[in-house]
Design a protein around this motif. Structure first.
Motif, short mmCIF file in Angstrom:
data_model
loop_
_atom_site.label_atom_id
_atom_site.label_comp_id
_atom_site.label_asym_id
_atom_site.label_seq_id
_atom_site.Cartn_x
_atom_site.Cartn_y
_atom_site.Cartn_z
N ALA A 597 1.04 -0.83 -0.14
CA ALA A 597 -0.25 0.47 0.23
C ALA A 597 0.64 0.72 0.07
O ALA A 597 1.89 1.26 0.41
CB ALA A 597 -1.02 -0.23 1.39
N PRO A 598 0.17 2.88 -0.47
CA PRO A 598 -1.02 2.54 -1.00
C PRO A 598 -0.61 2.17 -2.57
O PRO A 598 0.55 1.77 -2.86
CB PRO A 598 -1.03 3.78 -1.17
N CYS A 599 -1.84 1.15 -3.44
CA CYS A 599 -1.79 0.26 -4.46
C CYS A 599 -3.53 0.62 -4.56
O CYS A 599 -3.95 0.44 -4.01
CB CYS A 599 -1.50 -1.15 -4.05
N GLU A 600 -3.19 -0.59 -5.55
CA GLU A 600 -4.59 -0.49 -6.83
C GLU A 600 -4.07 -1.75 -7.76
O GLU A 600 -3.33 -1.40 -8.78
CB GLU A 600 -5.21 1.32 -7.30
N PHE A 601 -4.85 -2.39 -7.85
CA PHE A 601 -4.67 -3.39 -9.27
C PHE A 601 -6.00 -4.66 -9.09
O PHE A 601 -6.87 -4.14 -9.10
CB PHE A 601 -3.74 -4.69 -8.15
N GLU A 602 -6.50 -4.49 -10.25
CA GLU A 602 -7.58 -5.24 -11.36
C GLU A 602 -7.21 -6.41 -12.03
O GLU A 602 -5.99 -6.97 -12.24
CB GLU A 602 -7.76 -4.27 -11.79
#
Length: 606
Positions: A597-602
């Motif tokens: 973090a901080p992170c964003e994944f899909e």
């Protein structure tokens, strides 16, 4: 048709698989050990009046039998079961538990004893049974009745020796098989029943005293007790019984607007509640309860997977994530199909007949013998819905079915997503972070963003604490153990915000994970696949059984027989999978994505 039934049983026997404790989430108090013991416990408690098996057998598609053929087959199965149960009855006259039945751990069981009585009575009164009018069976029934009376306390209660003592609810569970046995006896008055009627009547009347005043533990216990009182009322009209049922009924039935009972126990206590409410409606005239049962049955259509399993993800009881078929719903759907002439319910009855081993319907035998209405043929039924998107707002759950693809999105639960594709089963998706030892994600709310998208969110805090001000210090002794931390000023408060978007389109799920927390906070996503399949294009995790790391940027493939699930692209930033403060690893074949973090994944599931 009998040959068809026999082939059905043989096929189920060849393909049957035992319950696998590795298929459910190890969280809270629900562990494999507890569940295994509870499965046996429940089997003894309900003693085959309701055969709530916590195991699942491979499904056989050989239905197409009449009610009379089903009845004949169940009588045959009952005959086959009797010797094994008789083998657990104490027959030594000087034994303290003479006549009673012990469980598989050699512990005496009032529930199993009442179940034995039902088994024996069923054989004794059925002309097709090899035990019809058997003097030996009558003697063993008389012994069991005496043993049961000896296990009953003066106040009318019994013990469930594994946990409950002087227990009214467990007493209630024993009444159902005994009531069926008593009803069969009344329907066959020309047969000789020896001392059994007098002895068992003593037990039932004493039970009525306890059931009229005793307390309960769980929501469904109210209806178990009320249903037991309704049975007693049908034999021995007593307004005290009705008054007690009225007291419980004044609390209203614990069913939400979606049709889900409070415990959400789709494979165990929901069928228990439906059965109890049916008895109350039939025996005491609470006909408004039929509407409650209809509401639950209408919802249940949307909890059936393409394999015939029922979704158990939302359960608050020990059946959470347990594999179970639809057999326990046969009674309620059958009864309401006949009463309402409802083609949808009739279709479910046919579906159950087509998808479950006939052994799983053994609990229906006493119902078929005591209720002539259940023997009537059903009208042609409608097929079950197989293409739907249902948001059960009050049950904190969305259910999506696209043919053989089945999904559940769940809030207020460490497992926020399941994804099934035929026999390929992703039974759990969980997210955790190393946030102050409390970073296991469980959404605090779920919002339907649009027709196909749900947003799950959670916000938690990690504070530090300052010294107590002088005025809050205790007069004597040290401060930490005596003064609550809430009395201390917080500082350096850290914040963890998690947002997960789940979008479904034509059976494909897209999952977007956003973690906003302290910089460099380790984050791990765990995908638990049902044991028995094969994970491909993954890297085994050293020193951890059934654990695999995703390959960055690539799709992993989980294959079970002919069905497969693709998941990816993989994200790997570290190899820490068992985070401090997270729940223990799922007992499954687990695939891991990791990040900071901080992170964003899909990623997608298809």
């Amino acid at each position: 048709m009998r040959c068809s039934m026999e082939r059905r049983r043989e096929k189920a026997g060849r393909n049957s698989i035992p319950y696998n404790s590795k298929s459910f989430d190890k969280m809270g108090k629900v562990t494999a050990l507890i569940l295994g013991r509870t499965g046996l416990l429940l089997k003894l408690m309900w003693t085959f009046s309701i055969s709530f098996l916590l195991s699942i057998q491979a499904f056989s598609n050989t239905g197409g039998y009449t009610k009379q053929e089903l009845l004949s087959e169940l009588i045959k199965l009952n005959d086959e079961r009797i010797p094994e149960v008789l083998g657990r009855q104490w027959t030594e006259k000087d034994h303290i538990y003479y006549g009673a039945v012990y469980d598989h751990d050699s512990v005496v069981s009032p529930g199993a004893t009442s179940g034995l009585i039902q088994y024996l009575m069923t054989g004794y009164v059925s002309e097709e049974s090899k035990y019809y009018k058997s003097k030996d069976i009558l003697v063993r029934m008389e012994m069991a009745a005496e043993g049961l009376v000896n296990l009953q306390h003066e106040d009318g209660t019994i013990d469930l020796l594994s946990t409950n003592f002087h227990s009214t609810p467990d007493l209630g569970f024993t009444i159902y098989p005994l009531a069926h046995a008593y009803q069969m006896m009344l329907q066959h008055k020309k047969l000789d029943f020896g001392t059994f009627p007098e002895t068992i009547k003593k037990y039932l009347l004493n039970a009525g005293k306890a059931l009229s005043v005793g307390g309960i533990h769980t929501p469904n216990h109210r209806w178990v007790v009320s249903g037991a009182l309704a049975w007693l009322y049908s034999f021995f009209p007593n307004e005290t019984y009705r008054s007690r049922v009225d007291q419980w009924m004044a609390e209203k039935i614990d069913i939400d607007p979606d049709g889900q009972y409070h415990e959400r126990s789709t494979s165990v206590y929901t069928p228990v509640t439906n059965r109890s409410l049916l008895v109350m409606a039939q025996k005491m005239g609470y006909t408004e309860l039929y509407d409650v049962i209809r509401k639950n049955l209408d919802m249940t259509f949307y909890f059936v997977r393409s394999t015939g399993e029922i979704a158990t993800e939302s359960s608050k009881r020990q059946d959470k994530y347990v594999q179970s078929d639809m057999s326990k719903y046969y009674l309620a759907y059958n009864y309401m199909a006949l009463q309402d002439k409802d083609a949808r319910y009739a279709g479910m009855v046919k579906y159950i007949e087509d998808t479950v081993p006939v052994e799983h319907l053994s609990y229906m035998l006493p119902h078929l013998l005591t209720d002539e209405q259940l023997m009537q043929p059903l009208a042609d039924g409608e097929p079950l819905p197989t293409n739907y998107h249902k948001y059960f707002k009050y049950s904190d759950m969305a259910r999506i079915r696209r043919g053989d693809v089945d999904m559940s999105i769940i809030t207020d639960n460490p497992i926020f997503l399941t994804y099934f594709k035929g026999e390929a089963a992703l039974e759990a998706v969980r997210l955790a972070s190393a946030f102050f030892g409390k970073g296991q994600f469980s959404s605090q709310q779920m919002e339907r963003v649009d027709e196909n998208t749900y947003k799950l969110t959670s916000t938690i805090f990690g504070p530090y604490y300052q010294p107590l001000p002088k005025e809050k210090l205790p007069a004597e002794g040290e401060a930490w153990g005596q003064v609550s931390r809430t009395e201390r000023e917080q500082s350096e408060v850290q914040k963890l915000m998690v947002t997960i978007l789940v979008k479904e389109h034509n059976g494909k799920a897209t999952v977007n994970v956003k973690v906003d927390g302290p910089k460099n906070l380790p984050v791990t996503l765990e995908l638990g696949f049902r044991t028995g399949g094969e994970l491909r294009n993954v890297i085994p995790r050293q020193r951890i059984d059934q654990a695999f790391m995703a390959i960055p940027g690539e799709f992993a493939i989980y294959k079970y027989n002919e069905d497969e699930i693709r998941v990816g692209p993989g994200v790997i930033q570290h190899n820490w999978t068992q985070l401090r403060g997270a729940l223990p690893k799922l007992e499954a074949d687990c695939l891991y994505f990791t990040n900071y973090a901080p992170c964003e994944f899909e990623f997608t599931l298809e």
